[in-house]
Write an enzyme that holds these catalytic residues in place. Sequence first.
Site, PDB file in Angstrom:
ATOM      1  N   ARG A   1       0.810  -1.211   0.000  1.00 44.94           N
ATOM      2  CA  ARG A   1       0.000   0.000   0.000  1.00 44.94           C
ATOM      3  C   ARG A   1       0.852   1.274   0.000  1.00 44.94           C
ATOM      4  NH1 ARG A   1      -4.059   0.411  -2.246  1.00 44.94           N
ATOM      5  NH2 ARG A   1      -2.944   2.133  -3.208  1.00 44.94           N
TER       6      ARG A   1
ATOM      7  N   LYS B   1       4.308  25.756  -2.341  1.00 48.53           N
ATOM      8  CA  LYS B   1       2.981  25.287  -1.933  1.00 48.53           C
ATOM      9  C   LYS B   1       2.917  23.776  -2.140  1.00 48.53           C
ATOM     10  CE  LYS B   1       0.794  29.711  -2.976  1.00 48.53           C
ATOM     11  NZ  LYS B   1      -0.155  30.437  -3.845  1.00 48.53           N
TER      12      LYS B   1
ATOM     13  N   LYS C   1       8.987  39.294  -0.541  1.00 53.88           N
ATOM     14  CA  LYS C   1       7.556  39.325  -0.806  1.00 53.88           C
ATOM     15  C   LYS C   1       6.927  40.565  -0.178  1.00 53.88           C
ATOM     16  CE  LYS C   1       5.850  35.509  -2.034  1.00 53.88           C
ATOM     17  NZ  LYS C   1       5.065  34.252  -2.103  1.00 53.88           N
TER      18      LYS C   1
ATOM     19  N   GLU D   1       8.868  40.516  -5.203  1.00 54.00           N
ATOM     20  CA  GLU D   1       7.482  40.391  -5.629  1.00 54.00           C
ATOM     21  C   GLU D   1       6.837  41.772  -5.631  1.00 54.00           C
ATOM     22  OE1 GLU D   1       4.596  37.377  -3.790  1.00 54.00           O
ATOM     23  OE2 GLU D   1       3.971  39.272  -2.868  1.00 54.00           O
TER      24      GLU D   1
ATOM     25  N   ASP E   1       2.870  39.471  -9.067  1.00 54.81           N
ATOM     26  CA  ASP E   1       1.912  38.714  -8.260  1.00 54.81           C
ATOM     27  C   ASP E   1       0.471  39.144  -8.532  1.00 54.81           C
ATOM     28  OD1 ASP E   1       1.131  36.885  -6.197  1.00 54.81           O
ATOM     29  OD2 ASP E   1       0.828  38.604  -4.881  1.00 54.81           O
TER      30      ASP E   1
END
Length: 310
Positions: free
Chosen positions: A126, A161, A193, A227, A248
Site C-alpha cells: 500500500r 505550496k 515578498k 514580488e 503577483d
Amino acid sequence: MSPSPARISDFHQRISWCEIEQSAEFFIPLLQCCAKEDLNPQPEHPAWKNDLTSSACGLQGEGSAKLIAREPFVLCGIKLPELLMPIFSCDEVNFHEIFSDGHHCQKGNVIGTIEGSIRQILAIERTILNLIQRLSGVATKTAEFVKMLGQENVSLLDTRKTTPGLRILEKFATACGGAFNHRMGLFDRVLIKDNHLSAAGVKDGQSLVIFLKKVKERTQDKLVQVEIDELAQLEAAINGKVDAVLLDNFSPQEVAEAVQINNNRVVLEASGGINDKNILDYAKARPHFISTGAPVHSAKWIDIGLDWNN
C-alpha cells in the site's frame, strides 16, 4: 538588452534522484511514519510481522506481483521501493523497475515487478502504491502545464505550496513532468515578498529602490528577486538592481504590459491564481517564467494496480 544568461540559468534547475538520495534526511522520517501508521512496528520484531491480516490468513512462502498502469501518466517515484524496504524490514523482497522516472507510461504498461516473501510484499504494497500514485499524479499534471506553455516558449516553475513533509519529493515530481524547480525553501534563494516590504516600512518607489539596493549589497552574488503587486512598482524594482521580479496576481494584460516596460532588463515571473484554465492567456503575455502551485494541489492520484502473479 536581455537578462544575464547566468540569472536565467539560475531558474533552469531540476532536482535529480541522486540529489534526492543525498538529501534523505528530508524525507526518511516521513517514510518511517508510513511504516508506523500501517504496521505500528515494535522493536522486538520486524515491522512486516505486524500485518494482522496476513498472519491470520496463515500466508507463507514466496510470490511475485507487478505494478500495472491503469491509465496513461508520467511516472515518478519508481525508485522509492528500494528506500522503503529497509524501513519496513522487508529484507526478503526485491523490486525491479521497468521504466524510469519521467517516462510517459501507457495504460496496461507493467512499470515494475516485486518478488520475494509473500507477507513482506503485502506489508509494503500500500505504501509503495500510495507514493508512486501521488507523485506520478503531480508529474502528469505538471507535464500538461508544460505542454501548454511550450506553445509560447515560456517555462514553468514550481512553488513552495507543497504537502508538508513531501516537498523534496513533490518538487522532484514537478521536475519529472518538465517544470523547473524554484527555491527549495527559505534558505536557498532571496525572494522578497509583500510582507517583507511591509515589515521593512517600504511605502513608495523611492524607498523600494533604496531598500532593494541594500539587499543586493548584503547578498553579493546571490540571486535576488522581489514580488510586486502593481505595475507602478516595476520600474522601481528594476532600478533597485534586482535580478528578477515576480508579478503577483497580475492579469494577463498587465503581464504583457510589464513585459513591454521591462524590455528584458530583468527576469520576469508571473504568478498568482494561475491554473489550467488561464495559463495559456498568461503564456501569450510572454514572461520568462510562470509559476503555479496547481500541478501539486490540483493533481489527482494516478490509477496504478498491484496484480499478483498466479
